[in-house]
Design an enzyme around this catalytic site. Structure first.
Site, mmCIF file in Angstrom:
data_model
loop_
_atom_site.group_PDB
_atom_site.id
_atom_site.type_symbol
_atom_site.label_atom_id
_atom_site.label_comp_id
_atom_site.label_asym_id
_atom_site.label_seq_id
_atom_site.Cartn_x
_atom_site.Cartn_y
_atom_site.Cartn_z
ATOM 1 C CG HIS A 12 -43.621 -44.052 -0.694
ATOM 2 N ND1 HIS A 12 -43.275 -45.027 -1.597
ATOM 3 C CD2 HIS A 12 -42.574 -43.202 -0.666
ATOM 4 C CE1 HIS A 12 -42.069 -44.768 -2.081
ATOM 5 N NE2 HIS A 12 -41.620 -43.667 -1.531
ATOM 6 C CD GLU A 13 -42.620 -39.314 0.151
ATOM 7 O OE1 GLU A 13 -41.617 -38.978 0.815
ATOM 8 O OE2 GLU A 13 -42.527 -39.841 -0.971
ATOM 9 C CG HIS A 62 -39.042 -42.253 2.385
ATOM 10 N ND1 HIS A 62 -38.061 -43.171 2.094
ATOM 11 C CD2 HIS A 62 -39.771 -42.109 1.251
ATOM 12 C CE1 HIS A 62 -38.208 -43.568 0.836
ATOM 13 N NE2 HIS A 62 -39.247 -42.944 0.302
ATOM 14 C CG ASP A 117 -37.604 -43.686 -2.584
ATOM 15 O OD1 ASP A 117 -37.203 -42.578 -2.199
ATOM 16 O OD2 ASP A 117 -38.799 -44.017 -2.576
HETATM 17 ZN ZN LIG Z 1 -39.842 -42.613 -1.681
#
Ligand SMILES: [Zn+2]
Length: 397
Positions: free
Chosen positions: A67-68, A71, A166
């Protein structure tokens, strides 16, 4: 984030783990091994549940990292430098340096993480379906279903439209895109974040009252955290707007106030510490290079009788390799948070290893107040001001 253990690099980005992740991992493994896995698949030996629980928890951590990473990679694609990825108690943080060049980039950076979590949920769900069709063990199916559900929750929760989630960034990016005012958009997302946090806190208390079960407190903690983070976000927006264009070099005090490593504690206190309004001071070695910082509280720990003989260099409280030094060209807004909230509230300004000046939390506060008056600090009028790079040879100054 402090107190992190470096795990290594992924796609060139340093990845670290905060100690609080250990807590969450222990809770997860315990919950999986004692409750979730035995409920979904009966009849295995306890050690089997524990081994599978550890595997599932590690997969969960990997999904969090993905997930990170999403980003970070999208941010890097748009020219935003990624300092590090840190996993901690409430998930992960991608530390980005600087801001997205336009609203579309901001939107995609924010969306990338939740989309990867939702995709992960899909992959784990498909894995569970395949495993159950192929007659895979009930344990594997249970673990995969749990991973799918948790990733789906992660994706959906992060899309709630309030900063710092987010979804808050998504909201801010969309408002920025539509209205063209980035600061106003981020402020709005921050306000929604505070409301969202308040709703979570209320929901948590209601759950505790209705179910007489303390698991609702988890929501309260999460909501409280959200309120705090949303408030920090709005403060940051205001600071950014007020301090735009001001650099560290515009507000620093020159020449710097400092001591020498070779100076006795008594001499330093008499000639420097008591004459200047700081609680921590830079210390230079005999070559005029920064050796670290020394605080009044550290000096006070030197017994009175020894203060004539102990050298300042022996009691440096922050060694140079742990001292956060600033460049005069650094935007003040990037230096401000650490100065306003950090432990030292003073940072040496250094060019090529040479002490050029110092900046304190007061300088930031003053610059902010002057900016609100519509002016920038004018260093020409100050008695303490001389050309930036010189260092007086007299250690007594
Ligand atoms: Zn996030």
């Amino acid at each position: 984030m402090r107190q992190t253990v470096r795990l290594g690099r992924l796609a060139g980005i340093p990845v670290g783990v905060h100690w609080s992740v250990l807590v969450i991992m222990l809770l997860l493994v315990q919950g999986l091994a004692d409750v979730i896995l035995p409920r979904g698949a009966r009849g295995y030996a306890p050690v089997v549940y524990w081994v599978v629980a550890v595997v599932v928890a590690v997969l969960f951590l990997a999904a969090l990292l993905a997930h990170e990473l999403a980003h970070s990679l999208v941010a890097r694609h748009y020219g935003v430098r990624v300092r590090a990825i840190t996993l901690w108690l409430l998930g992960g943080v991608s530390e980005l340096d600087g801001e997205a060049p336009h609203a579309r980039a901001d939107l995609l950076i924010a969306l990338a993480g939740p989309l990867v979590s939702l995709a992960g949920a899909g992959v784990f769900a498909a894995g569970a379906a395949v495993a159950s069709v192929l007659g895979g063990g009930a344990l594997a199916v249970t673990g995969l279903v749990w991973l799918a559900v948790v990733n789906a929750i992660l994706g959906v929760f992060n899309l709630l439209p309030g900063a710092p989630l987010d979804g808050g960034r998504v909201l801010a990016a969309v408002l920025w895109w539509v209205r063209g005012d980035r600061a106003a958009a981020r402020r709005a997302a921050g306000r929604v974040g505070m409301v969202l946090g308040g709703v979570l806190i209320a929901a948590g208390f209601v759950e505790v009252l209705l179910t007489a079960n303390f698991s609702g407190l988890w929501l309260v903690v999460l909501g409280w955290f959200l309120v705090m983070a949303a408030r920090a976000e709005t403060v940051d927006v205001m600071l950014r707007k007020t301090l735009a264009g001001i650099r560290v070099g515009d507000v620093m005090t020159t020449p710097a106030v400092y001591g020498y490593t070779s100076q006795s504690v008594a001499d330093f206190v008499a000639t420097v510490a008591r004459r200047h309004p700081h609680r921590i001071f830079p210390v230079l070695d005999l070559d005029g290079r920064l050796a670290g910082l020394v605080s009044l509280t550290r000096l006070a720990k030197v017994p009175t009788a020894d203060r004539g003989t102990v050298r300042v260099g022996e009691v440096v409280s922050v060694p140079v390799d742990r001292t956060r030094v600033l460049d005069p060209a650094t935007a003040l807004v990037d230096a401000a948070p650490a100065l306003l909230s950090g432990g030292h509230r003073l940072a040496p300004v250094v060019i090529d290893g040479r002490l050029t000046g110092i900046v304190t939390h007061r300088d930031v506060a003053r610059a902010t107040e002057l900016a609100e008056l519509g002016v920038t600090p004018d260093r020409g009028g100050s008695a303490e001001t001389t050309s930036g790079t010189q260092i007086p040879a007299d250690p007594g100054r």
